[in-house]
Design an enzyme around this catalytic site. Structure first.
Site, PDB file in Angstrom:
ATOM      1  N   ASP A  18      42.898  91.332 -73.510  1.00 66.75           N
ATOM      2  CA  ASP A  18      42.105  89.874 -73.801  1.00 66.75           C
ATOM      3  C   ASP A  18      41.072  90.145 -74.983  1.00 66.75           C
ATOM      4  OD1 ASP A  18      43.525  88.379 -71.907  1.00 66.75           O
ATOM      5  OD2 ASP A  18      42.295  89.229 -70.193  1.00 66.75           O
ATOM      6  N   LYS A  21      43.517  90.923 -80.074  1.00 69.39           N
ATOM      7  CA  LYS A  21      44.232  91.737 -80.862  1.00 69.39           C
ATOM      8  C   LYS A  21      44.843  90.716 -81.644  1.00 69.39           C
ATOM      9  CE  LYS A  21      46.073  93.422 -77.128  1.00 69.39           C
ATOM     10  NZ  LYS A  21      45.088  92.900 -76.208  1.00 69.39           N
ATOM     11  N   GLY A  45      49.145  87.236 -74.106  1.00 71.37           N
ATOM     12  CA  GLY A  45      48.580  85.781 -74.531  1.00 71.37           C
ATOM     13  C   GLY A  45      47.602  86.033 -75.816  1.00 71.37           C
ATOM     14  N   HIS A  46      48.242  86.076 -76.795  1.00 71.28           N
ATOM     15  CA  HIS A  46      47.575  86.308 -78.167  1.00 71.28           C
ATOM     16  C   HIS A  46      47.228  84.794 -78.774  1.00 71.28           C
ATOM     17  CE1 HIS A  46      49.194  90.712 -78.418  1.00 71.28           C
ATOM     18  NE2 HIS A  46      48.451  90.640 -77.469  1.00 71.28           N
ATOM     19  N   GLN A 225      48.029  93.792 -73.553  1.00 75.25           N
ATOM     20  CA  GLN A 225      46.945  94.183 -72.717  1.00 75.25           C
ATOM     21  C   GLN A 225      45.962  95.152 -73.400  1.00 75.25           C
ATOM     22  OE1 GLN A 225      50.685  94.275 -71.771  1.00 75.25           O
ATOM     23  NE2 GLN A 225      50.378  92.355 -71.250  1.00 75.25           N
TER      24      GLN A 225
END
Length: 426
Positions: A18, A21, A45-46, A225
């Protein structure tokens, strides 16, 4: 980051995920010809704010928003149903996807039975998984009983394999005391339905990347991650099921390690973590809540509130070492705008002794006492700053101290969520 002598760059998370990235990959992808996601699954979740709206990407590489050719690599476990949902949503919003997105034919598929197993085990083990079936898919991969994208070319054999796998999954679900069961017919029908749409996207990803590098093109390898969630090097067992570190990039993209020219580690200006496991610099509840609200620290995939604390230099130094980081991107510096003082963890103490590296076992990590150095805050908004030289002196001093403690140079700084709020250093 991309230069005349650097055309294959890995972007990794250097904390517990988180870190932002997706935003950094989005900026770098403007200069990249090819972007490859190399591990993880639909638990990522980007979030990227392009200025024309916010996009949350779970499996598709963030580079798709910049028009780069994107590949889901062999190290990823692909949830095909949510993959196509995500793909269709991008197309609906005007993002070009035809001829821009491919999938490794060696990538393993996450199926409904994997999700049932994941949720049933989480009820017992409380690791903090997202329930997306990631762990069970990797178990099948390494147990040599998984279904790969390329296996859909031979549906009869794939259907036999998946039927046997569903029976075994149901036996395990019974042992775990779960009420739900997987349906073999549903799984074979799913494979038949997926094959016509997924196979046209299937490629030998490693060969595509290799040939792109041979042509001198710029390649970006994108992880999910963070380093402290790596199955080998993270806070085991509170980790993900893959190698999130830079070494996993070569394996997960199908290239040799000598093809990689640079590794950029992404860190927040503070520290967060989702789920269970140790977080040495976790702030007091009222301070953590303040950071959470200012930073919008809720999971993009699950909506779960993230645990929040101060920057941990021990964690980042460890990430620098195990990834071979050649630079850092510091995100969310603006979240600290209102703090008069900002603690930074410079080391640990354990049982009265100094500890300057991350212990291997969570029992010891849970007992460490952070050693803090307090730096002055700047108490000015940074969101309109576009050059490093225009930062308030205290903000620049804060970054300089993080760089010194991390033993890696800072290459990017973000002061907001939009593309134009990411400052490139030097």
């Amino acid at each position: 980051m991309f230069g005349p002598k650097s055309h294959c760059v890995v972007v990794v998370g250097a904390q517990w995920g988180d870190e932002g990235k997706g935003k950094i990959v989005d900026v770098l992808a403007e200069r990249a010809d090819l972007v490859v996601r190399y591990q993880g699954g639909a638990n990522a979740g980007h979030t990227v704010n392009t200025g024309a709206g916010e996009f949350v990407l779970h499996q598709i590489p963030s580079g798709i928003l910049q028009g780069a050719v994107c590949i889901v690599g062999n190290g990823v476990v692909l949830d095909p149903e949510t993959f196509f949902t995500e793909l269709d949503a991008l197309a609906t919003r005007g993002i070009k996807v035809d001829g821009k997105l491919y999938v490794s034919d060696r990538a393993h598929l996450t199926l409904p039975c994997h999700k049932l197993l994941d949720r049933a085990r989480e009820q017992r083990e409380r690791i903090g998984t997202t329930g997306r079936g990631i762990g069970p898919t990797y178990e099948d991969k390494y147990g040599r009983r998984g279904i790969r994208v390329g296996d859909l070319r031979h549906l009869d054999h794939a259907s036999q394999t998946v039927t046997a796998r569903v029976r075994a999954a149901n036996e395990m679900l019974q042992l775990l005391g779960a009420a739900d069961r997987a349906d073999p017919a549903e799984h074979t029908e799913l494979l038949s339905r997926l094959a016509p749409r997924l196979l046209p996207l299937a490629v030998d990803a490693g060969r595509v990347v290799y040939e792109a590098l041979e042509r001198g093109e710029s390649v970006l390898l994108e992880g999910a991650q963070g380093a402290l969630l790596d199955v080998d090097h993270g806070t085991y067992p509170y980790v993900t099921s893959s190698n999130t570190t830079a070494g996993g990039a070569a394996v997960g993209a199908g290239i040799g390690p000598t093809a990689i020219d640079a590794v950029l580690g992404v860190v927040k200006a503070y520290t967060t973590r989702v789920g269970n496991g140790p977080l040495p610099t976790e702030a007091a509840p009222e301070v953590a809540q303040r950071i959470r609200e200012l930073g919008g620290e809720f999971g993009a995939t699950t909506g779960r509130p993230r645990r929040c604390g101060w920057f941990d230099a021990v964690v980042v130094r460890y990430a620098v070492r195990i990834n071979g980081l050649t630079g850092l991107a510091v995100t969310k510096l603006d979240v600290l705008d209102s703090f008069a003082e900002i603690p930074v963890c410079v080391g640990y103490r354990l049982d009265g002794a100094d500890v300057d590296s991350m212990p291997a076992d969570v029992e010891r990590i849970a007992r460490v006492e952070p050693v803090y150095e307090t730096l002055p805050g700047w108490q000015k908004t940074l969101q309109e700053v576009r050059r490093l030289a225009d930062l308030p002196p205290a903000a620049r001093a804060y970054l300089d101290r993080l760089q010194d403690l991390a033993h890696a140079p800072i290459r990017f700084v973000s002061v907001g969520t939009r593309r134009d709020q990411i400052i490139e250093v030097g």
